[in-house]
Design an enzyme around this catalytic site. Structure first.
Site, PDB file in Angstrom:
ATOM      1  N   ILE A 142      -5.557   5.209  -3.047  1.00  0.00           N
ATOM      2  CA  ILE A 142      -4.761   4.666  -1.980  1.00  0.00           C
ATOM      3  C   ILE A 142      -4.000   3.234  -2.392  1.00  0.00           C
ATOM      4  CG2 ILE A 142      -5.533   6.328  -0.200  1.00  0.00           C
ATOM      5  CD1 ILE A 142      -6.687   3.767   1.107  1.00  0.00           C
ATOM      6  N   ASP A 143      -4.640   2.876  -3.611  1.00  0.00           N
ATOM      7  CA  ASP A 143      -4.227   1.469  -3.982  1.00  0.00           C
ATOM      8  C   ASP A 143      -3.007   1.196  -4.653  1.00  0.00           C
ATOM      9  OD1 ASP A 143      -4.556   2.402  -6.640  1.00  0.00           O
ATOM     10  OD2 ASP A 143      -6.843   1.814  -6.166  1.00  0.00           O
ATOM     11  N   HIS A 158      -3.984  11.240  -0.688  1.00  0.00           N
ATOM     12  CA  HIS A 158      -4.881  10.465   0.387  1.00  0.00           C
ATOM     13  C   HIS A 158      -3.820   9.355   0.966  1.00  0.00           C
ATOM     14  CE1 HIS A 158      -9.301  11.652  -0.539  1.00  0.00           C
ATOM     15  NE2 HIS A 158      -8.523  12.581  -0.170  1.00  0.00           N
ATOM     16  N   CYS A 166       3.703   6.341  12.358  1.00  0.00           N
ATOM     17  CA  CYS A 166       4.059   6.010  13.798  1.00  0.00           C
ATOM     18  C   CYS A 166       3.201   7.022  14.537  1.00  0.00           C
ATOM     19  CB  CYS A 166       5.167   5.885  14.051  1.00  0.00           C
ATOM     20  SG  CYS A 166       5.395   5.607  15.953  1.00  0.00           S
ATOM     21  N   CYS A 212      11.429   3.012  19.574  1.00  0.00           N
ATOM     22  CA  CYS A 212      10.095   3.568  19.477  1.00  0.00           C
ATOM     23  C   CYS A 212       9.069   2.523  19.885  1.00  0.00           C
ATOM     24  CB  CYS A 212       9.796   4.265  18.242  1.00  0.00           C
ATOM     25  SG  CYS A 212       8.387   4.916  18.070  1.00  0.00           S
ATOM     26  N   ASN A 259     -15.475   9.892 -18.396  1.00  0.00           N
ATOM     27  CA  ASN A 259     -16.602   9.463 -17.373  1.00  0.00           C
ATOM     28  C   ASN A 259     -17.574   8.479 -18.105  1.00  0.00           C
ATOM     29  OD1 ASN A 259     -18.332   9.646 -15.183  1.00  0.00           O
ATOM     30  ND2 ASN A 259     -18.361  11.755 -15.056  1.00  0.00           N
ATOM     31  N   GLU A 261     -20.535   8.613 -17.458  1.00  0.00           N
ATOM     32  CA  GLU A 261     -21.747   9.367 -17.796  1.00  0.00           C
ATOM     33  C   GLU A 261     -21.714  10.909 -17.946  1.00  0.00           C
ATOM     34  OE1 GLU A 261     -23.376   9.124 -13.329  1.00  0.00           O
ATOM     35  OE2 GLU A 261     -23.334   7.372 -14.611  1.00  0.00           O
TER      36      GLU A 261
HETATM   37 ZN   LIG Z   1       7.796   5.670  15.970  1.00  0.00          ZN
END
Ligand SMILES: [Zn+2]
Length: 294
Positions: A142-143, A158, A166, A212, A259, A261
């Site tokens: 998510i970075d 993710h 919202c 909103c 990898n 390992e």
């Molecule tokens: Zn909203």
């Protein structure tokens, strides 16, 4: 170091159950083969012929950029780990605390840069595009470091630290503000003795859609939540079309694992390259004269 090929269990099981088995497709990979190849030259031959490459990436590719995951040994924010705070229940109970955690993670990312692994993937995508070939990255990170490196074909299964959703109207928006709201300025300290800021809910990030003002949450998939079906559909399409998959799949196409390992899954792969991703990926994905010779 964490392996590159970490895939969330639900995605992994979905991959294995949802895709055709190597046996039924009658193919080039045998899951019972004794050992995968670690020949970079052999891998390069597959790579040169591939028209549609999928790279599945996890925390391992970001580890060399120093991105904390708040999981495993020593992985704490204050006295919590990600699984304590990255849940809908934690957000319902204490939205201020969860926002402090995500505010800290967003601010940390301001000082983090893509590493040679991210850059090699992005450069490879651009090069292949010029040859009429396609490379897509499916990431659980998510970075946004793939994006920062220049990757365009990117499925962030993710979500992202830099998107909000919202809780009232559901609108998803990019958000790179620092801090994300005035009340979080200087908050989010990670030390165990740091005080909970206890920010009133009306001062937490709020929706900017007309009329909103609903409470925003990070647009990330929390523990106990399902992956977005629309993104899974795109993932399914890419995996169906691909003819080379780095890092994990059970569809019968050659799979290369990068990898630190070996793992119990290593013997399922056609290729296995041991070492830090920042070293192995640039070597594997660098341009070669023999490329695209099919
Ligand atoms: Zn909203």
């Amino acid at each position: 170091m964490q392996p590159l090929q970490i895939v969330p269990c639900r995605l992994l099981s979905w991959l294995y159950s949802g895709l055709k088995s190597p046996v039924s497709t009658g193919t080039r990979i045998c899951p019972t083969m004794a050992r995968p190849s670690s020949s970079m030259a052999d891998f390069r031959k597959f790579f040169a012929k591939a028209k549609h490459i999928v790279i599945i990436s996890g925390a391992g590719v970001s580890a060399e950029s120093g991105v904390p995951t708040f999981r495993g040994a020593g992985g704490y924010w204050r006295t919590w780990q990600a699984q304590d705070l990255a849940t809908p229940q934690a957000f319902a109970r204490n939205p201020s605390l969860v926002w402090e955690f995500y505010h800290y993670r967003r601010e940390v990312m301001l000082s983090k840069e893509p590493n040679p692994g991210h850059l090699a993937i992005a450069e490879c995508e651009a090069r292949l595009r010029g040859q009429g070939r396609r490379l897509v990255v499916i990431t659980q990170n998510i970075d946004e470091l793939h994006r920062k490196a220049g990757t365009k074909n990117l499925l962030e299964i993710h979500g992202s630290l830099f998107k909000t959703r919202c809780t009232s109207c559901g609108v998803v928006a990019e958000n790179y503000k620092s801090p994300i709201c005035p009340a979080l300025l200087g908050k989010g300290a990670p030390e165990p003795e740091a005080q909970d800021a206890r920010i009133p809910v009306e001062k937490l990030p709020r929706c900017e859609e007309a009329g909103c003002k609903g409470l925003l949450r990070p647009h990330v998939v929390w523990f106990g939540e399902n992956l977005d079906p629309a993104i899974l559909e795109e993932v399914d399409r890419e995996l169906t079309l691909c003819d080379l998959c780095l890092v994990v799949s059970a569809r019968g196409v050659p799979v290369a694992e990068f990898n630190m390992e070996t793992t119990p899954a290593t013997n399922r792969f056609r290729f296995h390259f041991r070492g830090p991703c920042g070293t192995t990926l640039p070597e594997a994905l660098a341009p070669r004269e023999t490329e695209n010779v099919s």
